[in-house]
Design an enzyme around this catalytic site. Structure first.
Site, PDB file in Angstrom:
ATOM      1  N   SER A   1       0.829  -1.211   0.000  1.00  0.00           N
ATOM      2  CA  SER A   1       0.000   0.000   0.000  1.00  0.00           C
ATOM      3  C   SER A   1       0.857   1.252   0.000  1.00  0.00           C
ATOM      4  O   SER A   1       1.955   1.263   0.540  1.00  0.00           O
ATOM      5  CB  SER A   1      -0.921   0.042   1.223  1.00  0.00           C
ATOM      6  OG  SER A   1      -1.606   1.293   1.239  1.00  0.00           O
TER       7      SER A   1
ATOM      8  N   LYS B   1      -3.882  -6.913   3.649  1.00  0.00           N
ATOM      9  CA  LYS B   1      -3.957  -5.764   2.740  1.00  0.00           C
ATOM     10  C   LYS B   1      -5.412  -5.465   2.366  1.00  0.00           C
ATOM     11  O   LYS B   1      -5.846  -4.314   2.291  1.00  0.00           O
ATOM     12  CB  LYS B   1      -3.135  -6.020   1.471  1.00  0.00           C
ATOM     13  CG  LYS B   1      -3.338  -4.978   0.341  1.00  0.00           C
ATOM     14  CD  LYS B   1      -2.823  -3.616   0.749  1.00  0.00           C
ATOM     15  CE  LYS B   1      -3.217  -2.429  -0.108  1.00  0.00           C
ATOM     16  NZ  LYS B   1      -3.478  -2.509  -1.496  1.00  0.00           N
TER      17      LYS B   1
ATOM     18  N   HIS C   1      -6.948  -3.718   5.226  1.00  0.00           N
ATOM     19  CA  HIS C   1      -6.420  -2.344   5.188  1.00  0.00           C
ATOM     20  C   HIS C   1      -7.283  -1.490   4.256  1.00  0.00           C
ATOM     21  O   HIS C   1      -7.686  -0.383   4.599  1.00  0.00           O
ATOM     22  CB  HIS C   1      -4.958  -2.367   4.708  1.00  0.00           C
ATOM     23  CG  HIS C   1      -4.441  -1.041   4.225  1.00  0.00           C
ATOM     24  ND1 HIS C   1      -4.825  -0.495   3.004  1.00  0.00           N
ATOM     25  CD2 HIS C   1      -3.610  -0.129   4.792  1.00  0.00           C
ATOM     26  CE1 HIS C   1      -4.230   0.686   2.850  1.00  0.00           C
ATOM     27  NE2 HIS C   1      -3.498   0.929   3.913  1.00  0.00           N
ATOM     28  N   ASN C   2      -7.571  -2.017   3.088  1.00  0.00           N
ATOM     29  CA  ASN C   2      -8.373  -1.250   2.127  1.00  0.00           C
ATOM     30  C   ASN C   2      -9.802  -1.052   2.625  1.00  0.00           C
ATOM     31  O   ASN C   2     -10.395   0.005   2.405  1.00  0.00           O
ATOM     32  CB  ASN C   2      -8.383  -1.947   0.772  1.00  0.00           C
ATOM     33  CG  ASN C   2      -7.076  -1.759   0.021  1.00  0.00           C
ATOM     34  OD1 ASN C   2      -6.025  -1.637   0.628  1.00  0.00           O
ATOM     35  ND2 ASN C   2      -7.127  -1.738  -1.296  1.00  0.00           N
TER      36      ASN C   2
ATOM     37  N   GLU D   1      -9.699   1.662   4.930  1.00  0.00           N
ATOM     38  CA  GLU D   1      -9.508   2.885   4.132  1.00  0.00           C
ATOM     39  C   GLU D   1     -10.860   3.402   3.606  1.00  0.00           C
ATOM     40  O   GLU D   1     -11.142   4.602   3.648  1.00  0.00           O
ATOM     41  CB  GLU D   1      -8.543   2.554   2.981  1.00  0.00           C
ATOM     42  CG  GLU D   1      -8.316   3.646   1.963  1.00  0.00           C
ATOM     43  CD  GLU D   1      -7.440   3.129   0.799  1.00  0.00           C
ATOM     44  OE1 GLU D   1      -6.424   2.454   1.059  1.00  0.00           O
ATOM     45  OE2 GLU D   1      -7.783   3.392  -0.367  1.00  0.00           O
TER      46      GLU D   1
HETATM   47  P1  NBP Z   1      -1.813  -2.399 -13.703  1.00  0.00           P
HETATM   48  O1  NBP Z   1      -2.664  -2.994 -12.659  1.00  0.00           O
HETATM   49  O2  NBP Z   1      -2.400  -1.424 -14.621  1.00  0.00           O
HETATM   50  O3  NBP Z   1      -1.147  -3.591 -14.548  1.00  0.00           O
HETATM   51  C1  NBP Z   1      -0.336  -3.334 -15.661  1.00  0.00           C
HETATM   52  C2  NBP Z   1       0.764  -4.361 -15.775  1.00  0.00           C
HETATM   53  O4  NBP Z   1       0.209  -5.685 -15.895  1.00  0.00           O
HETATM   54  C3  NBP Z   1       1.612  -4.132 -17.001  1.00  0.00           C
HETATM   55  O5  NBP Z   1       2.932  -4.428 -16.680  1.00  0.00           O
HETATM   56  C4  NBP Z   1       1.025  -5.139 -17.973  1.00  0.00           C
HETATM   57  O6  NBP Z   1       1.916  -5.507 -18.999  1.00  0.00           O
HETATM   58  C5  NBP Z   1       0.794  -6.282 -17.062  1.00  0.00           C
HETATM   59  N1  NBP Z   1      -0.068  -7.313 -17.656  1.00  0.00           N
HETATM   60  C6  NBP Z   1      -1.377  -7.284 -17.988  1.00  0.00           C
HETATM   61 BR1  NBP Z   1      -2.455  -5.823 -17.820  1.00  0.00          BR
HETATM   62  N2  NBP Z   1      -1.835  -8.424 -18.507  1.00  0.00           N
HETATM   63  C7  NBP Z   1      -0.770  -9.231 -18.523  1.00  0.00           C
HETATM   64  C8  NBP Z   1      -0.589 -10.568 -18.947  1.00  0.00           C
HETATM   65  N3  NBP Z   1      -1.611 -11.285 -19.411  1.00  0.00           N
HETATM   66  N4  NBP Z   1       0.644 -11.083 -18.837  1.00  0.00           N
HETATM   67  C9  NBP Z   1       1.663 -10.385 -18.332  1.00  0.00           C
HETATM   68  N5  NBP Z   1       1.561  -9.106 -17.911  1.00  0.00           N
HETATM   69  C10 NBP Z   1       0.355  -8.540 -18.004  1.00  0.00           C
HETATM   70  O7  NBP Z   1      -0.494  -1.748 -13.045  1.00  0.00           O
HETATM   71  P2  NBP Z   1      -0.319  -0.912 -11.685  1.00  0.00           P
HETATM   72  O8  NBP Z   1      -1.348   0.141 -11.534  1.00  0.00           O
HETATM   73  O9  NBP Z   1       1.122  -0.529 -11.689  1.00  0.00           O
HETATM   74  O10 NBP Z   1      -0.565  -1.984 -10.539  1.00  0.00           O
HETATM   75  C11 NBP Z   1       0.198  -3.168 -10.434  1.00  0.00           C
HETATM   76  C12 NBP Z   1      -0.370  -4.001  -9.300  1.00  0.00           C
HETATM   77  O11 NBP Z   1      -0.218  -3.291  -8.068  1.00  0.00           O
HETATM   78  C13 NBP Z   1      -1.859  -4.291  -9.425  1.00  0.00           C
HETATM   79  O12 NBP Z   1      -2.132  -5.573  -8.946  1.00  0.00           O
HETATM   80  C14 NBP Z   1      -2.491  -3.264  -8.537  1.00  0.00           C
HETATM   81  O13 NBP Z   1      -3.762  -3.653  -8.057  1.00  0.00           O
HETATM   82  C15 NBP Z   1      -1.472  -3.175  -7.424  1.00  0.00           C
HETATM   83  N6  NBP Z   1      -1.500  -1.934  -6.644  1.00  0.00           N
HETATM   84  C16 NBP Z   1      -1.701  -0.744  -7.233  1.00  0.00           C
HETATM   85  C17 NBP Z   1      -1.698   0.421  -6.496  1.00  0.00           C
HETATM   86  C18 NBP Z   1      -1.897   1.744  -7.145  1.00  0.00           C
HETATM   87  O14 NBP Z   1      -1.969   2.745  -6.413  1.00  0.00           O
HETATM   88  N7  NBP Z   1      -1.978   1.824  -8.467  1.00  0.00           N
HETATM   89  C19 NBP Z   1      -1.453   0.359  -5.141  1.00  0.00           C
HETATM   90  C20 NBP Z   1      -1.219  -0.851  -4.558  1.00  0.00           C
HETATM   91  C21 NBP Z   1      -1.241  -1.998  -5.321  1.00  0.00           C
HETATM   92  P3  NBP Z   1       1.807  -4.802 -20.450  1.00  0.00           P
HETATM   93  O15 NBP Z   1       2.533  -3.506 -20.326  1.00  0.00           O
HETATM   94  O16 NBP Z   1       2.454  -5.743 -21.348  1.00  0.00           O
HETATM   95  O17 NBP Z   1       0.349  -4.607 -20.733  1.00  0.00           O
END
Ligand code: NBP
Length: 477
Positions: free
Chosen positions: A127, A181, A184-185, A188
């Site tokens: 988080s 986690k 936590h959400n 939140e």
């Molecule tokens: P996203 O959740 O938007 O995921 C994008 C990534 O997933 C890219 O690297 C994409 O690769 C890859 N991907 C997908 Br979509 N489909 C795929 C597949 N079939 N095979 C391999 N790779 C694949 O990214 P994010 O917002 O950076 O979040 C990443 C994780 O962290 C998520 O689980 C999210 O819930 C979690 N999270 C996010 C936050 C936040 O504030 N955003 C906070 C805490 C946790 P590509 O580039 O090739 O499409």
């Protein structure tokens, strides 16, 4: 290979986390399904000295053994696809960490499968959003404890630090980290709902958005000191460039959600743990995003317009602060109780004090209160946070204010599902007798479901359709 850690997924979270590892001196390998994203990250951050690969094979080869790989990909099928792509190239003993917002039953399933194949799988809740990933998130890893020795120290270095203590600790086996986690959400969601209700009350009492921003900023200097209160004052202070109005007045009042709050409530229902304040927050978002329901109700329903008449506005604002503090404590109590029960149910043996401890910095719900909560859990084996002497004493101090706010809001027609649900929980769990006795009578009447008596052992049934005498039931339903 010589890279100490590999990050898969170069979207917002993964790229920032990879930069965090690099900035702490770890040689970091990066990989993304679509190579163009990896190239962008390389070009934008030459200082990180990333080891980049175009293929999974090269990526895996670039890592020292046993390999440490952290996945930051979209939760769900993308996580399975990433694991499937990595597996053929890995060796027994390698460690895969899923840092996504994964639903904990998925983590349990994957951990079971991967441990049978000889790999170490860690589900790690993270988080703190983008900034947290870069500068230090709160991390909640769960999985095989012995593998934590190989990855824990690295995670603890990149995690947020609170008074020199890392906001990362081993939570428990398999899905425990993702479960924590998730809760936590859920907390939140509740925190944000309460803040919204407090703002509605301040508005009802005649405060402008800017005045409310000042109030929140001031609250943030006291026992409500927290990240969400701090950014509330910033959001309320924001003036819309197009209209000159407060931004909050031009944003559509329909809240989005991605599922973790809903999962928390589903799990509280599954485990039979009352967490209604958290549920109200999820339902409030759902109601906000139900335009047909709201339009129909707006056209049909009468009631007061939300104006709160106060003789002493400052006193009312002070009451709202106390009500907000109480409601917040209730949501934490409900969430931590859910963690405690889940820990017993799933055999995780979770240290609740440790959960509160690693939420003190880095994560979205970070708050001064969490230091106190963590100390209270560490000091005694609490069934509920509410029994901690310093907490119950303060809830008693704030009780009148809390009740005045709920009463005033009800009279004025300000919706406060969170504040009032939290207060009802407080009254429900402290009640010496509850209306469940009548419920049992009704259940026995229509379904012969039987009841127990306060004065003797055994299970009983009243012959409602006969002479209404009581019989001892042999078989309880
Ligand atoms: P996203 O959740 O938007 O995921 C994008 C990534 O997933 C890219 O690297 C994409 O690769 C890859 N991907 C997908 Br979509 N489909 C795929 C597949 N079939 N095979 C391999 N790779 C694949 O990214 P994010 O917002 O950076 O979040 C990443 C994780 O962290 C998520 O689980 C999210 O819930 C979690 N999270 C996010 C936050 C936040 O504030 N955003 C906070 C805490 C946790 P590509 O580039 O090739 O499409």
């Amino acid at each position: 290979g010589s890279a100490q850690i590999g990050v898969v997924g170069m979207a917002v979270m993964g790229s920032n986390l990879a930069r965090n590892f690099a900035s702490k001196g770890f040689k970091t390998a990066i990989f993304n399904r679509t190579y163009a994203k990896t190239e962008d990250v390389l070009a934008a951050h030459p200082e990180a000295g990333f080891v980049a690969s175009e293929s999974v094979e090269e990526f895996v080869d670039s890592l020292e053994k046993p390999r440490r790989i952290i996945m930051m990909v979209k939760a769900g099928p993308a996580t399975d696809a990433t694991i499937d792509a990595l597996l053929p190239h890995l060796d027994q003993g390698d460690i895969i960490v899923d840092g996504g917002n994964t639903y904990f039953p998925d983590t349990r399933r994957r951990e079971k499968k991967l441990s049978e194949l000889g790999f170490n799988f860690i589900g790690c809740g993270i988080s703190g959003g983008e900034t947290g990933a870069l500068l230090g998130p709160s991390m909640m890893p769960g999985g095989p404890k012995d593998s934590y020795a190989h990855i824990g120290p690295i995670l603890e270095k990149v995690a947020a630090q609170y008074d020199g203590e890392p906001c990362c600790t081993w939570i428990g086996p398999d899905g425990a980290g993702h479960f924590v986690k998730m809760v936590h959400n859920g907390i939140e969601y509740a925190d944000m709902q309460f803040i919204g209700e407090a703002y509605d009350l301040l508005k009802g009492a005649g405060l402008s958005a800017t005045e409310a921003a000042d109030v929140f900023a001031q609250w943030n200097t006291g026992d409500l000191d927290s990240y969400l209160i701090e950014i509330t004052s910033e959001v309320l202070r924001q003036v819309d460039a197009r209209t000159g109005k407060p931004l909050v007045d031009v944003v559509v009042d329909a809240a989005g959600m991605k599922g973790t709050g809903t999962w928390t409530v589903m799990e509280s229902l599954n485990l039979g743990v009352p967490a209604a304040a958290i549920a109200e927050a999820v339902f409030a978002r759902a109601a906000s995003s139900s335009p047909e329901l709201r339009a129909a109700a707006q056209a049909a329903l009468q009631g007061p317009d939300g104006t709160i008449n106060t003789d002493d506005r400052d006193a009312f604002v002070a009451d709202v602060r106390q009500a907000l503090w109480c409601a917040k404590v209730i949501a934490y109590a409900q969430g931590l109780h859910l963690i405690k029960v889940a820990g017993q149910q799933y055999g995780w043996d979770i240290d609740v004090a440790a959960c509160a401890r690693i939420w003190r910095a880095g994560c979205i719900i970070r708050a001064k209160l969490l230091d106190r909560i963590s100390n209270e859990y560490a000091a005694g084996n609490l069934e509920t946070l509410l029994e901690a002497p310093s907490i119950s004493a303060e809830l008693a101090n704030c009780n009148d204010a809390w009740r005045r706010v709920v009463a005033k809001a009800s009279e004025a027609g300000v919706p406060i599902p969170g504040f009032s649900s939290a207060l009802s929980y407080y009254d429900l769990v402290r009640a010496k007798r509850t209306n469940a006795a009548l419920t049992q009578g009704l259940r026995d009447f229509f379904g012969s479901h039987t009841y127990r008596r306060v004065d003797t052992d055994g299970t009983f049934h009243t012959q409602w359709s006969g002479d209404r005498s009581e019989v001892e039931a042999v078989d309880s339903h």
